[in-house]
Design an enzyme around this catalytic site. Structure first.
Site, PDB file in Angstrom:
ATOM      1  N   LYS A  22       1.076  -0.381  -0.256  1.00 36.29           N
ATOM      2  CA  LYS A  22       0.247   0.256   0.181  1.00 36.29           C
ATOM      3  C   LYS A  22       0.795   1.350   0.186  1.00 36.29           C
ATOM      4  CE  LYS A  22      -1.763   1.756   4.137  1.00 36.29           C
ATOM      5  NZ  LYS A  22      -1.584   3.541   3.884  1.00 36.29           N
ATOM      6  N   ASN A  23       1.466   1.292   0.527  1.00 34.35           N
ATOM      7  CA  ASN A  23       2.701   2.385   1.144  1.00 34.35           C
ATOM      8  C   ASN A  23       3.343   2.992  -0.631  1.00 34.35           C
ATOM      9  OD1 ASN A  23       1.614   2.494   3.565  1.00 34.35           O
ATOM     10  ND2 ASN A  23       3.212   2.324   4.992  1.00 34.35           N
ATOM     11  N   CYS A 120      -4.532   8.840  10.587  1.00 31.33           N
ATOM     12  CA  CYS A 120      -4.360   7.813  11.351  1.00 31.33           C
ATOM     13  C   CYS A 120      -4.276   8.852  12.015  1.00 31.33           C
ATOM     14  CB  CYS A 120      -3.540   7.101  11.163  1.00 31.33           C
ATOM     15  SG  CYS A 120      -3.623   5.832  10.212  1.00 31.33           S
ATOM     16  N   ARG A 125       1.784  14.515  13.221  1.00 28.38           N
ATOM     17  CA  ARG A 125       1.586  13.773  12.079  1.00 28.38           C
ATOM     18  C   ARG A 125       1.933  15.040  11.878  1.00 28.38           C
ATOM     19  NH1 ARG A 125      -0.562   8.295   9.936  1.00 28.38           N
ATOM     20  NH2 ARG A 125       1.482   8.526   9.235  1.00 28.38           N
ATOM     21  N   PRO A 126       2.688  15.981  11.712  1.00 34.45           N
ATOM     22  CA  PRO A 126       3.022  17.739  10.057  1.00 34.45           C
ATOM     23  C   PRO A 126       3.731  17.147   9.294  1.00 34.45           C
ATOM     24  CG  PRO A 126       4.649  17.408  12.697  1.00 34.45           C
ATOM     25  CD  PRO A 126       4.020  16.040  12.731  1.00 34.45           C
ATOM     26  N   ASP A 128       5.509  19.479   8.216  1.00 36.16           N
ATOM     27  CA  ASP A 128       6.293  21.079   8.056  1.00 36.16           C
ATOM     28  C   ASP A 128       7.659  20.778   6.616  1.00 36.16           C
ATOM     29  OD1 ASP A 128       6.656  19.306   9.987  1.00 36.16           O
ATOM     30  OD2 ASP A 128       7.968  20.591  10.711  1.00 36.16           O
ATOM     31  N   ASP A 310       4.883   0.124  11.669  1.00 32.75           N
ATOM     32  CA  ASP A 310       3.653  -0.324  11.473  1.00 32.75           C
ATOM     33  C   ASP A 310       3.470  -1.779  11.747  1.00 32.75           C
ATOM     34  OD1 ASP A 310       3.083   1.895  10.192  1.00 32.75           O
ATOM     35  OD2 ASP A 310       3.637   1.187   8.019  1.00 32.75           O
ATOM     36  N   ARG A 403      -8.394  -0.350   4.914  1.00 33.71           N
ATOM     37  CA  ARG A 403      -7.571   0.984   3.906  1.00 33.71           C
ATOM     38  C   ARG A 403      -5.600   0.347   3.766  1.00 33.71           C
ATOM     39  NH1 ARG A 403      -6.076   5.248   7.787  1.00 33.71           N
ATOM     40  NH2 ARG A 403      -4.716   5.058   5.633  1.00 33.71           N
TER      41      ARG A 403
END
Ligand code: UD1
Length: 433
Positions: A22-23, A120, A125-126, A128, A310, A403
């Site tokens: 998936k990733n 998620c 989880r920015p 920047d 994960d 997902r």
């Protein structure tokens, strides 16, 4: 909302084919925006996330054709022209990785308007680092009303970019953008994940000049245009690891196929230490676990090739029944212990401590209960726990699972697991019939 019901206690026996990652798939789909020619992705996982990203790409002018070929599902993506470089909140908030369309849109058209992501609920989880890297490549970035407005009317420019810490998403994002920049870009402290190598190799097949992917220093010589290609998506090491852990939890003997064992080397070492018998072939991993308890083993999540964050929740599920106490340290995401209260509902003994650490004391048995999936990988951990729990476990909110796991209940039931999907909002009373 669908639910999954499991009756624990049956050992697993059989083969489980591992799907495409998936990733990787979602980044490769975004990369197809970089060319006006068709990109054919094979070994594509069929997942809610890939469908969702497909819907987003269609808004930009991408045509998507799906078919089944020798290498699993094929997705042909073709964007002759970017008809709109706007990614609305409604679509981006549903999947964080869809934010990564910003770089390719910007690189190809010189402008883009993309909503800030949701995704998620595993920490802040920015993005920047993504934005700083695009700025370093010469983009002008503005943010208002939850949107990023990016512009580079005369194109992006190669740059020397040092990431302050390792980020998979930011590395992939900036890498895609740099392929069409004028001049050379060098990334320092880049992520080394196999999915980055997969992306870089696919970009090279499209005519990009990327070297060093898989190491902390990646060099990209910008080219004027990219072309179409055929690309087979790398195997999903997280899915593979999840089924390896499921087999260890349920007992029996399971052979994973279409897998690259070296991608889950650390996990397999930890499982061997815990007492699993593991043999690997060219594209197979066989997990055998006889009767008797496994031993408690400690893990610390780290960037690749360390233990994958994960797989942390799934490994913790295995440790709930191990002999002794294991320490699980999470160093990548804060707040990634949301599965702990749910595992406790099944009878696990886990104490979360400050500093991203949890102590798991193995118990004699887990007992089935209703539990709630809180994020993608946490859902997988509850399935693993349910495979060994006495009686029935019902996992609610399985849309998280959909997902990231293709046909999970089909793959597990083919190995003898008593698992079934309950469609829609069936009341609990009916489930027990
Ligand atoms: C990707 C994977 C995810 C995996 C993670 C770590 C996808 C879709 N997701 O996520 O499954 O768990 O890698 O292997 O590929 N960070 C910042 N600023 C940024 C970017 C990241 O502070 O701009 C922080 C994050 O909050 C986190 C850490 O950096 O604490 C690592 O994040 P990153 O590697 O970027 O993970 P993702 O790409 O989001």
């Amino acid at each position: 909302m669908d639910r999954i019901a499991l009756e624990g206690g049956t050992p697993l026996h059989g083969d489980i084919p591992v799907s495409g990652a998936k990733n990787s798939a979602i980044k490769l789909m975004a990369a197809s925006l970089l060319t006006s020619e068709p990109v054919r992705l094979t070994n594509m996982p069929r997942l809610a996330d890939t469908r969702l990203l497909g819907r987003l790409l269609q808004r930009f002018g991408t045509s998507i054709t799906e078919s089944i070929g020798d290498d699993g599902q094929e997705t042909l993506l073709h964007t002759p022209e970017i008809t709109s470089a706007f990614a609305p909140y409604d679509l981006v908030r549903q999947m964080r990785a869809s934010f990564n369309v910003l770089g390719p849109l910007l690189a190809r058209t010189g402008h883009a308007k993309v909503s800030l992501p949701g995704g998620c609920t595993i920490g802040a989880r920015p993005v920047d680092l993504h934005l700083k890297a695009l700025e370093a490549l010469g983009a002008h970035i503005d943010m208002h009303e939850g949107y990023v407005f990016a512009q580079a009317p005369r194109g992006l420019k190669g740059a020397e970019i040092e990431f302050p810490f390792v980020s998979v998403g930011a590395t992939e994002h900036a890498l895609m953008a740099a392929t069409l920049a004028h001049g050379t870009t060098v990334f320092h402290n880049a992520a080394c994940e196999p999915e980055i190598v997969d992306l870089a190799e696919c970009l090279n097949a499209m005519g990009a000049k990327v070297s060093g992917a898989g190491t902390p220093t990646i060099t990209v010589e910008g080219v004027a245009a990219l072309k179409g290609t055929d690309w087979s998506v790398i195997c999903d090491r997280i899915e593979a690891g999840t089924y390896a852990l499921a087999a260890a939890m349920a007992g029996g003997e399971v052979r994973l196929t279409k897998v690259r064992p070296e991608l889950i080397g650390i996990l397999l070492d930890k499982m061997r230490q815990a007492g699993c018998e593991i043999t690997t072939g060219d594209n197979t991993v066989t997990i055998k676990r006889g009767p008797g308890r496994l031993k408690a083993v400690d893990i610390t999540t780290e960037v690749y090739p360390g233990f994958a964050t994960d797989l942390q929740a799934q490994f913790m599920a295995l440790m709930t029944l191990a002999d002794g106490e294991s320490t699980v340290r999470e160093t990548i995401f804060e707040n990634r212990f949301m599965h702990v209260p749910e595992l406790s509902r099944l009878g696990a003994s886990i104490a979360v401590q400050t500093g991203g650490e949890a102590k798991v004391t193995g118990v004699d048995e887990l007992r089935g209960a209703q539990v709630m999936a809180t994020d993608l990988r946490a859902s997988a951990c509850l399935i693993i726990a349910g495979l060994a729990a006495k009686g029935e476990t019902i996992v609610n909110r399985v849309y998280h699972l959909d997902r990231g796991f293709e046909n999970l209940e089909g793959k597990l039931s083919a190995c003898g697991a008593k698992i079934r999907r309950i469609k829609g909002d069936t009341p609990v009373e009916e489930i027990d019939e």
